[in-house]
Scaffold this active site. Structure first.
Site, PDB file in Angstrom:
ATOM      1  N   SER A  97       0.711  -1.235   0.060  1.00  0.00           N
ATOM      2  CA  SER A  97       0.044  -0.053   0.100  1.00  0.00           C
ATOM      3  C   SER A  97       0.665   1.345   0.135  1.00  0.00           C
ATOM      4  O   SER A  97       1.585   1.507  -0.799  1.00  0.00           O
ATOM      5  CB  SER A  97      -0.971  -0.046   1.236  1.00  0.00           C
ATOM      6  N   ASP A 240      -1.601   6.664  -3.460  1.00  0.00           N
ATOM      7  CA  ASP A 240      -0.714   6.081  -2.719  1.00  0.00           C
ATOM      8  C   ASP A 240       0.133   4.884  -3.491  1.00  0.00           C
ATOM      9  O   ASP A 240      -0.286   4.790  -4.883  1.00  0.00           O
ATOM     10  CB  ASP A 240      -1.115   5.738  -1.357  1.00  0.00           C
ATOM     11  N   ASP A 242      -0.603   1.628  -4.133  1.00  0.00           N
ATOM     12  CA  ASP A 242      -1.257   0.665  -4.853  1.00  0.00           C
ATOM     13  C   ASP A 242      -2.583   1.372  -5.550  1.00  0.00           C
ATOM     14  O   ASP A 242      -3.284   0.686  -5.879  1.00  0.00           O
ATOM     15  CB  ASP A 242      -1.690  -0.510  -4.050  1.00  0.00           C
ATOM     16  N   ASP A 244      -5.360   2.713  -4.060  1.00  0.00           N
ATOM     17  CA  ASP A 244      -6.399   2.662  -3.607  1.00  0.00           C
ATOM     18  C   ASP A 244      -6.887   3.798  -2.751  1.00  0.00           C
ATOM     19  O   ASP A 244      -8.107   3.722  -2.387  1.00  0.00           O
ATOM     20  CB  ASP A 244      -6.816   1.258  -2.519  1.00  0.00           C
TER      21      ASP A 244
HETATM   22 MG    MG Z   1      -3.110   2.060  -0.405  1.00  0.00          MG
END
Ligand code: MG
Length: 458
Positions: A97, A240, A242, A244
């Site tokens: 993440s 960020d 990844d 999401d």
């Molecule tokens: Mg993330």
């Protein structure tokens, strides 16, 4: 059982010391054993360790007779979306993440775009710990294949769910900063399809995160802020690692906290249908509750973590969910965070209102918020938190309500304080908010003294 492997969202560890390829291999075997049959969809973010961890994980899964389909380097929401789209039971995202580049990890998704629940994670962990792995014979091993159009399918679905003509008519100028993460492969292209003029920074995937810290916040988005001021673009968009999360920056370079964006989206969403519930985490601003209430809705708080929000959104049949860090959940599209649909919704709002983003967001005032973290010895978090349930309210005065949804949340006559043990570091975090700088500083000082005192004595 106590979970050693899983944290707030899946597994997230330091590569090499806390997480090794052997662990990835065994985790793959555990997931395959848990599923028993079927197919796992797998993707990764841009981390240097991603491909290797994905290979080990895949080998483990295949050894149990479960199939693997890979969709390559894509955002986490694309993996969750495609898992449902292709009708598979499970999606695994190799990502840490927004953590620093030396971290690796895995996020787990079910077939209905929900993250694995704590019960499902506990079961996988139990198999992993006890090494009760299923072993498939040589002639019934899982097989592996590749799908290459995941991002294109996700973009097509997003375009189907927003007013493309309206957004296109405005020819927005946007600056996109994916932070060298997985968003590089989606957001700039989505923006082009929406007729925007796109300027990008940090937009080549690079697991060293050379451009900035992976977590998008006021501290890390300095370059994006200056680009906004220089170019006079309509909106700045940051993700960020990844992708999401999405964080927006105004035309004059202000980084907007996610809870203000949730409030803006909630106001619009509450105009439309009969659904009235908005879900957010314990650390969101009270301004969100005030605006939701004024718009005829109700706010429900959950522990931090997007899966906690998604579970509550589904339970309440809510209209919208989100976290202050930049997570937004639109249940009509999927239960995984949807930063891309968030961008579409915000552009629609700007287009419809004929106002600037800055002007729109100014309707959601920002209350001053202060944070602190205090070091605490290993094993002391629990007794410290226990002692604080008595000591903290005493230290604050004029307590209106005490919440223990996640950590210790205390509503005061003016403002609130949240004290939580970190899920990943040996620290206790304090967050305070109040209508003025003076009040919030006072609350933080009182809370900090109380926590320090308890850490000393416990
Ligand atoms: Mg993330």
């Amino acid at each position: 059982m106590s979970k050693k492997l899983f944290g707030t969202t899946g597994v997230r560890k330091l590569y090499g010391t806390q997480f090794t390829l052997d662990m990835a291999l065994n985790l793959g075997k555990a997931v395959g054993t848990y599923l028993g049959s079927g197919t796992v969809l797998m993707a990764r973010d841009a981390r240097t360790t991603g491909r290797m961890v994905e290979d080990a994980l895949s080998a483990g899964i295949l050894s149990t007779g479960v199939n693997v389909v890979r969709i390559g380097l894509v955002p986490t929401p694309t993996l969750a979306f495609m898992t449902r789209e292709l009708g598979y039971d499970t999606g695994l995202m190799v990502t840490a993440s927004h953590n620093p580049p030396e971290y690796t990890g895995i996020k787990f998704w079910g077939k209905d775009t929900m993250g694995f629940t704590p019960d499902m994670e506990a079961r996988v962990e139990e198999i992993y710990e006890n090494k009760e792995f299923k072993v498939a014979e040589w002639d019934v091993l899982g097989h592996e294949s590749q799908v290459d159009d995941a991002v294109e399918k996700h973009i097509a679905a997003l375009l189907n769910n927003c007013d493309v003509d309206l957004i296109k008519s405005k020819e927005f100028r946007v600056v996109v900063d994916p932070g060298n993460g997985a968003g590089c492969v989606l957001t700039p292209y989505l923006m082009q399809r929406l007729g925007c003029k796109v300027v990008t920074i940090n937009s080549q995937p690079d697991g060293h995160f050379p451009g900035r810290k992976s977590e998008p916040d006021a501290e890390s988005l300095g370059d994006l802020s200056s680009m906004m001021k220089q170019t006079g673009a309509d909106i700045g968009i940051a993700h960020d690692g990844d992708s999401d999360r999405v964080v927006f920056v105004t035309n004059d370079g202000k980084v907007i906290r996610g809870d203000r964006t949730i409030a803006l989206l909630a106001k619009e969403a509450l105009k439309k249908g009969s659904k009235k519930d908005i879900v957010t985490t314990v650390d969101s601003s009270k301004i969100l509750d005030e605006i939701v209430e004024k718009s005829g809705g109700t706010t429900t708080r959950t522990p931090v973590g997007d899966i906690q929000v998604a579970i509550k959104v589904r339970e309440l049949d809510a209209i919208l969910g989100g976290e202050a860090c930049g997570v937004f959940i639109f249940p009509e599209f999927q239960f995984a965070p949807e930063p891309f649909l968030t961008i579409c919704r915000i552009l629609e709002m700007i287009a419809k209102s004929m106002r600037t983003f800055e002007n729109l967001i100014s309707e959601v005032p920002a209350y001053p918020l202060l944070k602190a973290k205090l070091k605490v010895g290993s094993g002391k978090k629990e007794p410290v938190m226990k002692a604080l349930t008595e000591e903290l309210p005493k230290a604050l005065g004029e307590v209106v309500e005490v919440l223990t949804v996640d950590g210790l949340g205390i509503s005061l006559k003016e403002g609130w304080v949240l004290v939580r043990p970190s899920g990943t570091e040996p620290v206790i975090r304090i967050t305070c908010e109040a209508p003025s700088e003076e009040i919030v500083s006072g609350i933080l000082e009182d809370a900090r003294k109380a926590v320090e005192q308890v850490i000393k004595t416990v």
